[in-house]
Design a protein around this motif. Structure first.
Motif, mmCIF file in Angstrom:
data_model
loop_
_atom_site.group_PDB
_atom_site.id
_atom_site.type_symbol
_atom_site.label_atom_id
_atom_site.label_comp_id
_atom_site.label_asym_id
_atom_site.label_seq_id
_atom_site.Cartn_x
_atom_site.Cartn_y
_atom_site.Cartn_z
ATOM 1 N N ASP A 29 -18.095 7.979 55.340
ATOM 2 C CA ASP A 29 -17.552 7.501 54.057
ATOM 3 C C ASP A 29 -16.039 7.753 54.207
ATOM 4 O O ASP A 29 -15.127 8.191 53.327
ATOM 5 N N HIS A 31 -12.151 6.915 53.807
ATOM 6 C CA HIS A 31 -11.600 6.179 52.770
ATOM 7 C C HIS A 31 -10.278 6.979 52.625
ATOM 8 O O HIS A 31 -10.036 8.146 52.945
ATOM 9 N N ASP A 42 -7.510 -0.370 51.844
ATOM 10 C CA ASP A 42 -8.303 0.315 51.998
ATOM 11 C C ASP A 42 -9.915 -0.103 52.770
ATOM 12 O O ASP A 42 -10.413 -0.549 52.064
ATOM 13 N N GLY A 44 -12.154 1.548 53.888
ATOM 14 C CA GLY A 44 -13.372 2.162 53.611
ATOM 15 C C GLY A 44 -13.999 1.695 51.987
ATOM 16 O O GLY A 44 -15.190 2.010 52.043
ATOM 17 N N ARG A 45 -13.174 1.429 51.357
ATOM 18 C CA ARG A 45 -13.599 0.929 49.934
ATOM 19 C C ARG A 45 -13.213 -0.465 49.526
ATOM 20 O O ARG A 45 -14.080 -0.883 48.365
ATOM 21 N N ASP A 46 -12.236 -1.179 49.955
ATOM 22 C CA ASP A 46 -11.882 -2.594 49.599
ATOM 23 C C ASP A 46 -12.969 -3.562 49.806
ATOM 24 O O ASP A 46 -13.680 -3.296 51.133
ATOM 25 N N ASP A 92 -11.432 14.445 46.321
ATOM 26 C CA ASP A 92 -10.451 13.728 46.770
ATOM 27 C C ASP A 92 -9.140 13.808 46.057
ATOM 28 O O ASP A 92 -7.902 13.621 46.644
#
Length: 297
Positions: A29, A31, A42, A44-46, A92
């Motif tokens: 994961d 990010h 990002d 990892g997330r976009d 985070d």
């Protein structure tokens, strides 16, 4: 917490590592938890193609490096920040705040400085983050990073206190650093493996000196024990003639007859085992007067 900077010259390569699976699929994961401006792409997330987003992120980080117009030696500033295994798992948001404090302390992005360098903080595990920055500022000057490690360690001590984390301030003293034995490097490890030895020359030398020190009642016996183990000894003296320390060496075994000479300050595991005022740094040198027997003639 522990942290140490790594310098490099390939922004894309560093990003591929941070957002990739890791050397043993240990990254999960991945990010961004914080960045300059708070709007960095990002991977990892976009939504979208992660590889394309990675390229966008690289270009955004490298913007001022490109605008600088001249080659910048090792323009990538990579700083992992790792919590102690006994610490609680930080969120985070907490890691993001810590990252902002670290880049401010290091000189990458000082508080209130709109011309600071571009940076991101990537999390791909519970216990650490990676801060990745490029060292050219928006005003096209290079970040002032001299002494960054000391400033970061001062900030880490404050962070540990404020977040209730394990206090590692006693590991940030000069005495502690001087007492840490140097780790064997890749070439040393490969050589030991090639020659079928259990340990490296560094390990053998450290063990021999410790054993001689533990069993020697005086300097004469200490010297004799070293000689029996094949360790070469050089005495360091002040201009007055007083002994200020020792150096120890083992033949490397190659045809060039280089001798690995290490000062005792880098062999001991802790200041309590220091037999004398030996605070100098490790060095490599040659001892022409003490050549291996097969090259003595």
């Amino acid at each position: 917490m522990i942290s140490k900077p790594i310098r490099g010259s390939k922004t894309h390569g560093a990003l591929k590592y941070l957002f990739g699976p890791g050397k043993a699929n240990e990254h999960t994961d991945a990010h961004i938890v914080a960045s300059w401006g708070g709007f960095a792409p990002d991977p990892g997330r976009d939504p979208g193609d992660p590889d394309a987003i990675l390229v966008q992120l690289r270009d955004a980080l490298d913007l001022h490096v490109v605008r600088y117009g001249k080659p910048v030696t090792q323009h990538v500033y990579h700083r992992p920040v790792r919590a102690d295994p006994t610490d609680r798992i930080l969120s985070d948001e907490e890691w993001g705040t810590i990252a902002r404090r670290i880049v401010a302390a290091s000189g990458i992005a000082p508080d209130g400085d709109r011309n600071g360098c571009r940076w991101i903080a990537v999390r791909h595990a519970d216990d650490h983050i990676h801060i990745l920055a490029t060292v050219v500022r928006a005003d096209l000057t290079q970040a002032r990073l001299r002494g960054d490690q000391y400033r970061v360690e001062t900030e880490l001590t404050k962070i540990e206190r404020e977040y209730g984390l394990k206090n590692l301030s006693d590991t940030r003293t000069r005495e502690y650093r001087d007492a840490i034995p140097k780790r064997a490097k890749g070439a040393e490890l490969h050589k030991a493996q090639r020659l079928g030895r259990e340990g490296t020359d560094r390990d053998r030398l450290r063990t021999a000196v410790r054993q001689a020190l533990a069993g020697g009642a005086d300097e004469e016996e200490f010297t004799a024990r070293l000689a029996a183990k094949g360790v070469l000894l050089a005495v360091r003296r002040a201009p007055s003639g007083d002994v200020t320390g020792y150096k120890f060496a083992l033949p490397t075994g190659d045809e060039r007859a280089d001798l690995v000479l290490r000062q005792q300050a880098r062999l001991r595991p802790h200041p309590a085992e220091d037999p004398g005022p030996l605070r100098a740094r490790r060095r490599r040198t040659r001892l022409p007067h003490a050549r291996p027997p097969h090259l003595a003639r």
